[in-house]
Each structure stands twice: as structure tokens, then as C-alpha cells.
Design a protein around this motif. Structure first.
Motif, mmCIF file in Angstrom:
data_model
loop_
_atom_site.group_PDB
_atom_site.id
_atom_site.type_symbol
_atom_site.label_atom_id
_atom_site.label_comp_id
_atom_site.label_asym_id
_atom_site.label_seq_id
_atom_site.Cartn_x
_atom_site.Cartn_y
_atom_site.Cartn_z
ATOM 1 N N LEU A 114 -3.531 -4.457 -4.879
ATOM 2 C CA LEU A 114 -3.669 -4.376 -3.567
ATOM 3 C C LEU A 114 -4.676 -5.634 -3.588
ATOM 4 O O LEU A 114 -4.821 -6.249 -2.420
ATOM 5 C CB LEU A 114 -4.190 -3.207 -2.777
ATOM 6 C CG LEU A 114 -3.202 -2.121 -2.838
ATOM 7 C CD1 LEU A 114 -3.595 -0.878 -2.153
ATOM 8 C CD2 LEU A 114 -2.051 -2.454 -2.100
ATOM 9 N N VAL A 172 0.784 -1.064 0.044
ATOM 10 C CA VAL A 172 -0.010 -0.095 -0.014
ATOM 11 C C VAL A 172 0.822 1.323 0.139
ATOM 12 O O VAL A 172 0.480 2.280 -0.624
ATOM 13 C CB VAL A 172 -0.994 -0.049 1.243
ATOM 14 C CG1 VAL A 172 -0.125 0.287 2.486
ATOM 15 C CG2 VAL A 172 -2.244 0.951 1.112
ATOM 16 N N ILE A 225 -5.760 2.899 -1.624
ATOM 17 C CA ILE A 225 -6.517 1.689 -1.451
ATOM 18 C C ILE A 225 -7.056 1.015 -2.326
ATOM 19 O O ILE A 225 -7.478 -0.050 -2.395
ATOM 20 C CB ILE A 225 -7.350 2.027 -0.051
ATOM 21 C CG1 ILE A 225 -7.342 0.527 0.804
ATOM 22 C CG2 ILE A 225 -8.550 2.519 -0.647
ATOM 23 C CD1 ILE A 225 -7.996 0.953 1.922
#
Length: 326
Positions: free
Chosen positions: A306, A294, A301
Motif C-alpha cells: 500500500l 486495501v 493498512i
């Protein structure tokens, strides 16, 4: 010499982690006989059916926890998977209901199941049966199971955490409680190990909240601490719309930093923690990976990278277990 020792001492764990990516129905090392049982098709007539049911449930729903469980000593492995399966059963209640009343009924089933387990009368349910065996085998503390159930029941309300402390309290009573029970399975009852488990559990809870944010946003829900969002002038709508402005990323930075602080604190007194406790804390590998990733995407986000499963996680876990650190 070191390379040779690594090859000899960790070959068995390496093979188990490789097997973790195998096909459905595989016999997991150290988990007894029988084929993996699907949730709908489990039968008590199958030898080792409860063990395989728990292993398959955890592999599907908590892959990182599954890998970590494989690295535990053989005498603790099946018990750890039963504990993880219990946690999965509770965790998926919130996402599988449309009415809170239904969730409360399911939580009550597990509350009564734990009571019955400690009366040597577990319900005819595979996770409960295997959990009963774990309790008998390791003399596990009932209080931690009840804390997990109570906290997850309170969390059935769809509302954001008011502040980071509220999120940490939730993490302490769920993730940290799981680690306390895992330590008991390893035969570790030590104040320093418990202290480390407390901080690692809080880091786990914070990271889990962050990781779930993109998924929750698609369902018009945001659970991130409101105090940090307000500090940066960010609304829940900003997350629901997937905005990536600096103030949104600042919120993620602040929350991720808190998880990092907990990990660093847990490691600051690692020399006081019994080495026997270290396998309980291998979950820190996945936490480190996420926090590193991150940071690489500047705390966006919603970055697609991710959401991908780390293909190197088994290797990183293997190396951490060989180094005997957390």
C-alpha cells in the motif's frame, strides 16, 4: 474503430502522462516555457518561472494531483496546478513545524495573500502570483480559498477526529473546496456537479487519512476517528505498534467503506452531471485503486504494497479520460 478513436483522441494526453514520469527540468506540455525551478532557486526573471515552480512543486508533493491536472483542458491546466500548489503549501505546514505558533503565522501569511490576490496586489511569491492569474482568468470564488485555510489552521492541533463526521467536515472544507474551485476553472457551475464534488472530496479526505496512518504511526500520532476505534475496542497504541489483529482491520474496513459509499453516491447521479465537469473528478481513479488494494490485503493498512506508487496510475487515468466517466 474504437481502438482507432482512442489512439487519435487520447494520444496527446497519453504523451503528457508518459512525460509526467520524466526527469527533473522537463518542459511540461501546455505549461509554458522555462526550466523547472527548485523551491530554493526560483527567480521571477525566468520566463514562465511561476508556472514551472507550481508544476514542479505539485509533481513532487502531489503526484496524483499532478497527473490529474495534466488531463484538464489546456486553458485550465496552469490554473489547476497553481491551485494544487497552493494546497501543497498549506498541507506541508503541519509536518514542517515544531510549534503551533509558527504554523499559525504561516497560515496567516496565506490568508493575507488571498486577500491581497483579490485586491490585485499578490505577494512576490510564485504560487501566490500564479494563483492571482488563475483568479483573474476564471473569476474564482474567494470563499473556498478561505475555507481551505481556516480548516487547515484548525487541523494544526495534533488530535484524532472525534468521529467520522468530523473527518468528513474537514474533507468537505478542504478536498471538496478544491474540487469546487476546479469546476469553476472548467467553467462549470452546476448543482449536480457540486453535489458530486462534495462526495468525492469527502472520499478523498477519508482515503488520505487512511493512507497517512502508517506514516503518522511512526511519529506516535493517530488521527483516525475515535468513535470507530472505540466501537471495535482499538486504541491509538494499537496503531502506533502496527498491530494487525482483526479488530484493527475492522476499523480500517469501516472507514474505507465510508469512502466507498461516497464514491458510489457521487456516481449514482453521474448522468445529471455535465460532461464538461468530468475532468475535475479523475482523482477518483487513485481512490478506486487504493480502496481496491486495501481490500486485497484484507484491510491491513500496514501492508508494504500500500506504500508503493502505482505504476499503472497514468494508464488508468488515460483510460478513464477516454471513457469520459468518473
Amino acid at each position: 474503430m474504437a481502438a482507432a478513436a482512442m489512439a487519435r483522441g487520447g494520444l496527446r494526453h497519453h504523451r503528457m502522462l508518459r512525460a509526467a514520469g520524466g526527469r527533473r527540468g522537463l518542459r511540461w506540455p501546455g505549461l509554458g516555457g522555462g526550466r523547472a525551478a527548485a523551491a530554493a532557486g526560483w527567480s521571477r526573471r525566468v520566463p514562465g518561472g511561476e508556472v514551472q515552480y507550481c508544476a514542479e512543486l505539485v509533481r513532487k508533493r502531489d503526484y496524483e494531483g499532478f497527473l490529474c491536472s495534466l488531463l484538464l483542458p489546456a486553458e485550465s491546466r496552469t490554473s489547476a496546478l497553481a491551485l494544487r500548489a497552493f494546497n501543497v503549501e498549506l498541507a506541508q505546514i503541519k509536518d514542517s513545524i515544531t510549534q503551533k505558533t509558527t504554523g499559525l503565522m504561516r497560515m496567516q501569511f496565506w490568508r493575507e495573500a488571498v486577500e491581497d490576490i483579490y485586491c490585485d496586489n499578490p505577494p512576490h511569491q510564485p504560487v501566490a502570483t500564479e494563483l492571482w492569474r488563475a483568479v483573474k482568468r476564471h473569476n474564482l470564488t474567494k470563499m473556498w480559498f478561505m475555507k481551505i485555510i481556516d480548516e487547515r489552521e484548525k487541523n494544526l492541533d495534533d488530535r484524532a477526529y472525534r468521529n467520522i463526521q468530523e473527518l468528513e467536515t474537514y474533507a468537505e472544507n478542504t478536498q471538496s473546496a478544491l474540487l469546487y474551485l476546479t469546476l469553476e476553472m472548467l467553467g462549470v457551475r452546476d448543482i449536480h456537479a457540486d453535489h458530486a464534488a462534495s462526495h468525492i472530496g469527502k472520499a478523498q479526505g477519508i482515503v488520505t487519512c487512511l493512507r497517512a496512518t502508517p506514516y503518522h504511526s511512526t511519529r506516535q500520532k493517530v488521527f483516525l476517528p475515535m468513535d470507530i476505534c472505540m466501537l471495535h475496542g482499538v486504541s491509538q497504541e494499537d496503531f502506533i505498534r502496527g498491530k494487525q489483529e482483526k479488530n484493527v482491520r475492522d476499523v480500517i474496513y469501516n472507514i474505507a467503506s465510508q469512502a466507498h459509499i461516497h464514491l458510489e453516491h457521487a456516481r449514482s447521479f453521474s448522468k445529471k452531471v455535465p460532461v464538461k465537469a468530468y475532468p475535475a473528478f479523475f482523482c477518483t481513479v487513485a481512490l478506486d485503486d487504493y480502496l481496491c488494494n486495501v481490500r486485497k490485503v484484507d484491510f491491513n493498512i500496514f501492508h508494504p504494497s500500500l506504500q508503493k506508487k502505482s505504476t499503472l496510475l497514468p494508464l488508468h487515468l488515460y483510460i478513464r479520460s477516454w471513457k469520459k466517466t468518473y
